[in-house]
Design an enzyme around this catalytic site. Structure first.
Site, mmCIF file in Angstrom:
data_model
loop_
_atom_site.group_PDB
_atom_site.id
_atom_site.type_symbol
_atom_site.label_atom_id
_atom_site.label_comp_id
_atom_site.label_asym_id
_atom_site.label_seq_id
_atom_site.Cartn_x
_atom_site.Cartn_y
_atom_site.Cartn_z
ATOM 1 N N HIS A 83 43.247 36.164 34.413
ATOM 2 C CA HIS A 83 43.170 35.221 35.352
ATOM 3 C C HIS A 83 43.470 35.596 36.731
ATOM 4 O O HIS A 83 44.703 34.744 37.278
ATOM 5 C CB HIS A 83 44.498 34.198 34.668
ATOM 6 C CG HIS A 83 44.081 33.852 33.345
ATOM 7 N ND1 HIS A 83 45.098 33.239 32.614
ATOM 8 C CD2 HIS A 83 43.198 33.753 32.768
ATOM 9 C CE1 HIS A 83 44.550 33.069 31.506
ATOM 10 N NE2 HIS A 83 43.422 33.392 31.411
ATOM 11 N N PRO A 84 42.935 36.243 37.502
ATOM 12 C CA PRO A 84 43.329 36.660 38.776
ATOM 13 C C PRO A 84 42.915 35.514 39.714
ATOM 14 O O PRO A 84 42.023 34.782 39.412
ATOM 15 C CB PRO A 84 42.478 37.907 39.122
ATOM 16 C CG PRO A 84 41.200 37.496 38.350
ATOM 17 C CD PRO A 84 41.764 37.211 36.830
#
Length: 556
Positions: A472-473
């Site tokens: 989930h960058p």
């Protein structure tokens, strides 16, 4: 003849980019050109939900990025999958659908993202959704029912899915019918972007319908940089088949290449920290210190338990069963292949006094990893668990001025003492949940970490070795006030310091929201489209989400 000029050029056919292609072309007035380097998303490995572990581990569909050695994880380099395919990461992700908590977006607004509070974004979530609750309950007034993105729930026929929810209730936690509605906090059914047995990616939901319009086209090429003349973005330089050319934008260029590639492209185009650009021989157009900074992610560990009854997905973990499941899906789009198997979830608070949930669970009725390798030979189940709001921050920076070179990615995972405290809490709370009566007829020994791991030091060693990215960058070109030196885009998604250039994807998140990021990324594309077109934003909602009364009482 391929299109070489358009009103709007969108770089990246990912979650937000597909949504913008659909909305910007909706009135038939504007010509929209989408530029995507990746190939087609057609094929069972992407379209079959249960095959989710394959595309994110294939060079055909993934950019193949790795972090730099992470100093707080014994120098481990972690994979950072990003979609290199039509649909972007929505074509290789786990198809879990989470909006985020209302307080996440109120925090965005507090950080300078004016007009992006929960009341502002809720109407866009409703506009984008076609919600199907599967008879599990929930209040439809909080959900959209006629949008392009189908949101469904798995059948939850395996008794372990209900056991997980019952165990959470027995451990004293809330239960929720719909974590994407009024009440995120609690245990309940998990939602997925699956429709009629297929992955319902942003490409299926938005891009394919848009491409049926005469004013939308898709070009496959590598974008090398944004062409900026006299302080204005006028197009993009692309490479295709070894030839370099320029595609011209009559109105605006919109970057939507994701939280890793969008800041990389900004820097290659001369927008970023001037000193860093100079190191790579790039003249700066706009000195924006925040480009590539503020990198955030969710991490998680898998708590795995043996199952004493042969009811888990492990019984299908063989070539013959996989072939049967695949054939059933191929011909009927039904069966185990038609679900991502993440069908129960939870959002809980780690301790008293925490305002809203800061821990997320994905429950899975088998003990495996994302790479598809079973952790143990036998029946088991697992919870993916991790904190939601780590204070660790990293960066994306250039390795060179070569557009083909992968950027440097450094998350600085686990760089605060609170990270370690939170992860120990996650492990211990999960053990408590798995120890409830609801699992009494199912739970055997603990596979991972193992019952011998009890002290803080032992748990830290386990976390150091086994914590993984939840993929989930975000946050690398954050939204804020134009006078904020670390902001990269303003609240209308305009890149500060460059005319005619916008950025809309998970890069602009000021802070990572609760849960998986595909939903919020699509929402950003939906809302950004109205800003780009100069439309009045959808009317702000006055809906009041549920907050735990025990917290509210403590604040009085």
């Amino acid at each position: 003849m391929e299109t070489t000029e358009a009103d709007f050029i969108i770089v990246g056919a990912g979650s937000a980019g597909c949504a913008m292609a659909y909305r910007l072309s909706e009135d038939g007035v504007n010509d929209v050109l989408v530029v995507e380097f990746g190939g087609t998303d057609v094929g069972p490995l992407i379209q079959m939900p249960a095959a989710l572990s394959y595309p994110m581990n294939m060079k055909t569909y993934d950019w193949g990025y790795m972090t730099e050695p992470e100093p707080h994880l014994d120098g481990r380099q972690l994979v950072t999958p990003r979609g290199k395919v039509v649909g972007g990461s929505s074509s290789i992700n786990g198809m879990v659908y989470v909006r985020g908590h209302a307080k996440d977006f109120d925090h965005w607004e507090e950080q300078g993202a004016t007009g992006w509070g929960y009341g502002d974004v809720l109407p866009y979530y409703k506009r984008m959704e076609s919600w199907h609750d599967g008879g599990h309950g929930g209040d439809a007034s909080w959900r959209g029912t006629d949008g392009p993105l189908h949101v469904t729930r798995g059948p939850r026929t395996n008794p372990l899915f209900q056991a997980f929810v019952d165990a959470g209730r027995q451990a004293g936690y809330e239960v929720t019918d719909d974590y994407n509605g009024e009440k995120q906090e609690g245990f309940g059914p998990m939602e997925q972007t699956v429709w009629k047995g297929r992955r319902w990616s942003a490409a299926n939901a938005y891009l394919r319908p848009a491409l049926k319009r005469p004013n939308v086209s898709l070009t496959r090429a590598l974008v090398r940089r944004v062409v900026i003349e006299d302080g204005r973005a006028v197009g993009v330089e692309v490479e295709k088949g070894g030839e370099i050319s320029v595609l011209r934008a009559r109105r605006e260029v919109i970057l939507s290449a994701g939280s890793i590639n969008s800041p990389k492209l900004l820097m290659l185009s001369g927008v970023g920290p001037a000193a860093h650009l100079a190191e790579h021989g790039i003249d700066f157009v706009a000195d924006r210190a925040g480009v590539g900074q503020n990198l955030q992610d969710h991490m998680e560990v898998y708590i795995q338990q043996a199952c004493v009854q042969p009811i888990t997905l492990f019984k299908h973990w063989n070539l013959l069963s996989k072939a049967v499941i695949g054939a059933q899906w191929l011909f009927t789009k039904t069966g185990l292949g038609a679900s991502n198997q993440f069908e129960s979830a939870a959002f809980i608070r780690s301790r008293a006094g925490v305002e809203y949930p800061d821990i997320q669970y994905h429950f899975l009725p088998i003990a495996v990893r994302y790479d598809g390798k079973a952790a143990a030979e036998g029946h088991g189940f697992q919870a993916h668990v991790g904190p939601m709001r780590s204070e660790s921050r990293g960066s994306v920076s250039l390795r060179s001025n070569d557009p083909h070179a992968a950027p440097k990615i450094q998350f600085n995972y686990m760089s605060t003492e609170k990270d370690w405290e939170d992860f120990r809490t996650c492990v211990r709370l999960t053990r408590e949940i798995f120890g409830q009566d609801a699992f009494a007829g199912y739970a055997g020994h603990e596979i991972q970490p193992g019952e011998q791991m009890q002290t803080d030091e032992e748990l830290d060693a386990f976390i150091r070795e086994h914590a993984e990215s939840a993929f989930h960058p975000c946050g690398t070109a954050r939204m804020g006030r134009a006078d904020d030196p670390m902001a990269v885009v303003d609240p209308e998604c305009r890149v500060i310091g460059v005319e005619g250039l916008r950025l809309a994807d998970s890069s602009i998140f000021p802070r990572i929201p609760n849960g998986n990021l595909n939903g919020p990324s699509i929402m950003v594309g939906e809302k950004a489209s109205d800003h780009i077109l100069g439309k009045t934003p959808l009317p702000r909602s006055n809906a009041k989400p549920w907050l735990n009364p025990r917290y509210v009482e403590r604040q009085r």
